[in-house]
Structures are given as structure tokens and as C-alpha cells.
Design a protein around this motif. Structure first.
Motif, PDB file in Angstrom:
ATOM      1  N   TRP A  76       5.296   5.715  -4.585  1.00 44.63           N
ATOM      2  CA  TRP A  76       4.325   5.892  -3.520  1.00 44.63           C
ATOM      3  C   TRP A  76       4.804   6.861  -2.450  1.00 44.63           C
ATOM      4  O   TRP A  76       5.992   6.927  -2.130  1.00 44.63           O
ATOM      5  CB  TRP A  76       4.029   4.546  -2.858  1.00 44.63           C
ATOM      6  CG  TRP A  76       3.281   3.585  -3.722  1.00 44.63           C
ATOM      7  CD1 TRP A  76       2.218   3.844  -4.535  1.00 44.63           C
ATOM      8  CD2 TRP A  76       3.558   2.188  -3.859  1.00 44.63           C
ATOM      9  NE1 TRP A  76       1.805   2.698  -5.164  1.00 44.63           N
ATOM     10  CE2 TRP A  76       2.606   1.662  -4.767  1.00 44.63           C
ATOM     11  CE3 TRP A  76       4.496   1.320  -3.290  1.00 44.63           C
ATOM     12  CZ2 TRP A  76       2.576   0.321  -5.121  1.00 44.63           C
ATOM     13  CZ3 TRP A  76       4.478  -0.018  -3.651  1.00 44.63           C
ATOM     14  CH2 TRP A  76       3.522  -0.505  -4.554  1.00 44.63           C
ATOM     15  N   TYR A  81      -1.501   6.148   0.682  1.00 45.54           N
ATOM     16  CA  TYR A  81      -2.039   4.987   1.404  1.00 45.54           C
ATOM     17  C   TYR A  81      -3.387   5.353   2.019  1.00 45.54           C
ATOM     18  O   TYR A  81      -3.518   6.350   2.731  1.00 45.54           O
ATOM     19  CB  TYR A  81      -1.064   4.562   2.505  1.00 45.54           C
ATOM     20  CG  TYR A  81      -1.392   3.232   3.145  1.00 45.54           C
ATOM     21  CD1 TYR A  81      -0.956   2.047   2.579  1.00 45.54           C
ATOM     22  CD2 TYR A  81      -2.135   3.163   4.321  1.00 45.54           C
ATOM     23  CE1 TYR A  81      -1.244   0.816   3.162  1.00 45.54           C
ATOM     24  CE2 TYR A  81      -2.440   1.951   4.914  1.00 45.54           C
ATOM     25  CZ  TYR A  81      -1.986   0.784   4.336  1.00 45.54           C
ATOM     26  OH  TYR A  81      -2.282  -0.429   4.917  1.00 45.54           O
ATOM     27  N   GLN A  86      -7.819   0.562   5.493  1.00 46.18           N
ATOM     28  CA  GLN A  86      -6.988  -0.430   6.174  1.00 46.18           C
ATOM     29  C   GLN A  86      -6.879  -0.047   7.661  1.00 46.18           C
ATOM     30  O   GLN A  86      -5.886   0.529   8.109  1.00 46.18           O
ATOM     31  CB  GLN A  86      -5.602  -0.489   5.536  1.00 46.18           C
ATOM     32  CG  GLN A  86      -4.695  -1.596   6.066  1.00 46.18           C
ATOM     33  CD  GLN A  86      -5.399  -2.929   6.101  1.00 46.18           C
ATOM     34  OE1 GLN A  86      -6.065  -3.272   7.064  1.00 46.18           O
ATOM     35  NE2 GLN A  86      -5.272  -3.688   5.020  1.00 46.18           N
ATOM     36  N   GLY A 118      -0.525  -3.786   2.308  1.00 45.51           N
ATOM     37  CA  GLY A 118       0.172  -2.519   2.061  1.00 45.51           C
ATOM     38  C   GLY A 118       1.519  -2.378   2.743  1.00 45.51           C
ATOM     39  O   GLY A 118       2.015  -1.259   2.890  1.00 45.51           O
ATOM     40  N   LYS A 119       2.134  -3.480   3.130  1.00 49.43           N
ATOM     41  CA  LYS A 119       3.430  -3.413   3.811  1.00 49.43           C
ATOM     42  C   LYS A 119       4.497  -2.801   2.901  1.00 49.43           C
ATOM     43  O   LYS A 119       5.241  -1.909   3.308  1.00 49.43           O
ATOM     44  CB  LYS A 119       3.881  -4.803   4.256  1.00 49.43           C
ATOM     45  CG  LYS A 119       2.903  -5.541   5.155  1.00 49.43           C
ATOM     46  CD  LYS A 119       3.438  -6.884   5.608  1.00 49.43           C
ATOM     47  CE  LYS A 119       3.684  -7.862   4.482  1.00 49.43           C
ATOM     48  NZ  LYS A 119       2.473  -8.225   3.730  1.00 49.43           N
ATOM     49  N   MET A 121       4.008  -0.979   0.209  1.00 47.71           N
ATOM     50  CA  MET A 121       3.648   0.400  -0.129  1.00 47.71           C
ATOM     51  C   MET A 121       4.120   1.367   0.952  1.00 47.71           C
ATOM     52  O   MET A 121       4.691   2.425   0.662  1.00 47.71           O
ATOM     53  CB  MET A 121       2.136   0.502  -0.316  1.00 47.71           C
ATOM     54  CG  MET A 121       1.662   1.857  -0.795  1.00 47.71           C
ATOM     55  SD  MET A 121      -0.143   1.851  -1.068  1.00 47.71           S
ATOM     56  CE  MET A 121      -0.353   3.458  -1.843  1.00 47.71           C
ATOM     57  N   LEU A 122       3.893   1.020   2.207  1.00 45.48           N
ATOM     58  CA  LEU A 122       4.314   1.891   3.299  1.00 45.48           C
ATOM     59  C   LEU A 122       5.835   1.944   3.411  1.00 45.48           C
ATOM     60  O   LEU A 122       6.411   3.000   3.699  1.00 45.48           O
ATOM     61  CB  LEU A 122       3.700   1.416   4.617  1.00 45.48           C
ATOM     62  CG  LEU A 122       2.190   1.633   4.733  1.00 45.48           C
ATOM     63  CD1 LEU A 122       1.647   0.937   5.983  1.00 45.48           C
ATOM     64  CD2 LEU A 122       1.872   3.133   4.790  1.00 45.48           C
ATOM     65  N   SER A 243      -7.343  -7.247   2.783  1.00 43.26           N
ATOM     66  CA  SER A 243      -6.326  -7.033   1.763  1.00 43.26           C
ATOM     67  C   SER A 243      -6.551  -5.707   1.060  1.00 43.26           C
ATOM     68  O   SER A 243      -7.563  -5.490   0.393  1.00 43.26           O
ATOM     69  CB  SER A 243      -6.361  -8.169   0.733  1.00 43.26           C
ATOM     70  OG  SER A 243      -5.517  -7.864  -0.354  1.00 43.26           O
ATOM     71  N   TYR A 244      -5.596  -4.796   1.213  1.00 42.80           N
ATOM     72  CA  TYR A 244      -5.639  -3.494   0.564  1.00 42.80           C
ATOM     73  C   TYR A 244      -5.622  -3.679  -0.960  1.00 42.80           C
ATOM     74  O   TYR A 244      -6.345  -3.016  -1.693  1.00 42.80           O
ATOM     75  CB  TYR A 244      -4.410  -2.704   1.027  1.00 42.80           C
ATOM     76  CG  TYR A 244      -4.347  -1.267   0.604  1.00 42.80           C
ATOM     77  CD1 TYR A 244      -4.780  -0.248   1.445  1.00 42.80           C
ATOM     78  CD2 TYR A 244      -3.821  -0.900  -0.634  1.00 42.80           C
ATOM     79  CE1 TYR A 244      -4.697   1.089   1.068  1.00 42.80           C
ATOM     80  CE2 TYR A 244      -3.744   0.422  -1.017  1.00 42.80           C
ATOM     81  CZ  TYR A 244      -4.180   1.415  -0.163  1.00 42.80           C
ATOM     82  OH  TYR A 244      -4.099   2.736  -0.537  1.00 42.80           O
ATOM     83  N   ARG A 245      -4.807  -4.624  -1.414  1.00 42.30           N
ATOM     84  CA  ARG A 245      -4.660  -4.857  -2.848  1.00 42.30           C
ATOM     85  C   ARG A 245      -5.942  -5.429  -3.440  1.00 42.30           C
ATOM     86  O   ARG A 245      -6.393  -5.021  -4.504  1.00 42.30           O
ATOM     87  CB  ARG A 245      -3.483  -5.808  -3.087  1.00 42.30           C
ATOM     88  CG  ARG A 245      -3.095  -5.943  -4.552  1.00 42.30           C
ATOM     89  CD  ARG A 245      -1.915  -6.896  -4.706  1.00 42.30           C
ATOM     90  NE  ARG A 245      -0.771  -6.444  -3.948  1.00 42.30           N
ATOM     91  CZ  ARG A 245      -0.122  -7.175  -3.041  1.00 42.30           C
ATOM     92  NH1 ARG A 245      -0.531  -8.398  -2.774  1.00 42.30           N
ATOM     93  NH2 ARG A 245       0.915  -6.695  -2.405  1.00 42.30           N
TER      94      ARG A 245
END
Length: 266
Positions: A76, A81, A86, A118-119, A121-122, A243-245
Motif C-alpha cells: 500500500w 487510501y 473515510q 484503514g489504520k 493501511m495508512l 468501516s473502510y474495509r
């Protein structure tokens, strides 16, 4: 027209490059020599491009090595993102952190928010940016890290295991507080945080707020000491949104339903 002397000089030059293991330069050599012979490049330009090709290949190998060592769970980047999906994520702040000044200051980042926002992921995206900038990076989960250290203690090599976690300029500790830690695990977590204090940066993610860390770590005094070190030169990034997921899962489900519906109508 190529003379016998030119051919011999070419073979000698190629042999020198092979001896030095400059494989990228060997591949680029014929084309650059042709361009120089045809007047498209000066001899100096051809030499600069030859060495530039090898330098770029060397840097690519070093980056591949850093990324392999970093053990990032996915490739990623920040641009992967979807900030529009989000709104709880502060895009300006995160892009500012992507400039990596926090690493030069041995500062820390704490991502807090519910699952799926997305914690991780970032965190991975910032870690990848750091690796691409030449920094040594390591990704681990809190559980894997404490398991590694427990095993090191049992094998009488704890100092070397701790050095492994303190050497990188940036350490990502994912899922801190996901499970309530026992006494040994929370002590090991503090050992790592303390060893890196003011020496190297930490990015950590947690689905529980700061106020709940005492409960998750099982020791209010140790939780306070860990937070004191993390936040002395650190920033908390709260992501409070959908929730991004789950949004990504919903999009895929919608796509599949539409495809199935189209298939039935034909």
C-alpha cells in the motif's frame, strides 16, 4: 564502421564491467555506444547515462532488500487510501507525515479507531514511503513481537532480539491492545518502547482509545509510562468513521450481484 581496435576496446570495457558485476551497465552499453557513434550523445553523456543506469539498478536492489526486510503485509501507498470514503481521516495531516520529518525527529504516530477504518493501511503506506526514502523499516503486530521476544528469552538471546527491534529507524507495531496482555507481554512491549524512546520512531495502531490502554495493558502505571514515551514526541490520529474495509466488501458484493444479474438476463 567498427575497427578491430574498436571491437577489442569494446570487449575490454565489457570485461571490466563484468568483473565489477555492473550488469545493468553491460545491458545498456551497446545502445549507448551506438547513440554516441551516431552523434546522438557525446562521449561524456554516454558515460553519465551508463553509470546512471547502474546506479539506478543498485538503488532498486537496495530498495527491494529494504522492503523484504520490512515485512510489510501489503504494497500500500498513501494514494491507495480513499480519503473521500473515510472522512474521519485527516488527509492533510497524513500527507504531511508522509514527508517523513517525524522520523528525523524520532517522533511517533498513534492511529486510533474502530476496526476497518484503514489504520493498518495508512501505517503500511507511511512505512513504505520511509523505506523508499532509504530508511530501515520493520512491521510487526504486537502479538507477533511479544511472541518473538518470549522465544528469545527462552533461547537466552533476548539482547539480540531487542536490538533487532530497535535498529530500524521506523518500527510499526500493529494491533496494540487487540488482546489484553499478560504481565510478561506488557513488560516486553514496554521494553521495546523504552529502548526506542528518542532514538527511533514508532507507528502503532489500536482499536481502543487512550483511556482504555490501562485496561488492555493490564497495568495502569506501565500504560502511563508507555504513553508518556510514545506521546512525548508523538501525534495521535483518531479515525472515527465508517468501516473502510466493509465499504470495499460491499462494493465487491454489489459488483458480483450486478454481474450475476446480467448473466441471468442473457
Amino acid at each position: 564502421m567498427t575497427t578491430a581496435n574498436d571491437a577489442a576496446a569494446y570487449q575490454r570495457l565489457r570485461g571490466h564491467l563484468a568483473y565489477l558485476k555492473l550488469n545493468a551497465a553491460i545491458e545498456a552499453l551497446p545502445g549507448l555506444l551506438d547513440a554516441a557513434r551516431d552523434g546522438q550523445l557525446t562521449a561524456l553523456d554516454a558515460l553519465e547515462q551508463l553509470m546512471g543506469t547502474e546506479a539506478a539498478a543498485a538503488e532498486a536492489r537496495k530498495l527491494a532488500s529494504r522492503l523484504h526486510w520490512a515485512a510489510l503485509p501489503a504494497p500500500w501507498r498513501i494514494d491507495d487510501y480513499d480519503f473521500s470514503a473515510q472522512p474521519g481521516a485527516d488527509e492533510h495531516l497524513i500527507r504531511d507525515l508522509a514527508a517523513l520529518r517525524f522520523i528525523d525527529e524520532a517522533a511517533n504516530i498513534v492511529f486510533i479507531g474502530p476496526p476497518g477504518v484503514g489504520k493498518t493501511m495508512l501505517s503500511v503506506a507511511l512505512a513504505r514511503a520511509a523505506a523508499e526514502a532509504g530508511h530501515k523499516v520493520l512491521f510487526t503486530t504486537c502479538e507477533d513481537m511479544t511472541r518473538r521476544l518470549r522465544r528469545a528469552i527462552a533461547e537466552h538471546r533476548f539482547p539480540s532480539a531487542l536490538r533487532f527491534l530497535t535498529t530500524p529507524r521506523l518500527l510499526v507495531i500493529d494491533e496494540l491492545g487487540y488482546r489484553i496482555l499478560d504481565e510478561e507481554a506488557r513488560s516486553l512491549l514496554f521494553e521495546v518502547i523504552n529502548a526506542r524512546y528518542l532514538k527511533g520512531s514508532i507507528i502503532t495502531t489500536s482499536h481502543v482509545g487512550i483511556a482504555s490502554w490501562a485496561e488492555r495493558l493490564g497495568d495502569p502505571m506501565l500504560a502511563a509510562a508507555a504513553l508518556d514515551r510514545l506521546l512525548h514526541k508523538g501525534v495521535i490520529i483518531g479515525i472515527d468513521g465508517p468501516s473502510y474495509r466493509m465499504r470495499a466488501h460491499q462494493q465487491r458484493a454489489d459488483t458480483l450481484r450486478k454481474a450475476a444479474g446480467a448473466g441471468l438476463s442473457t
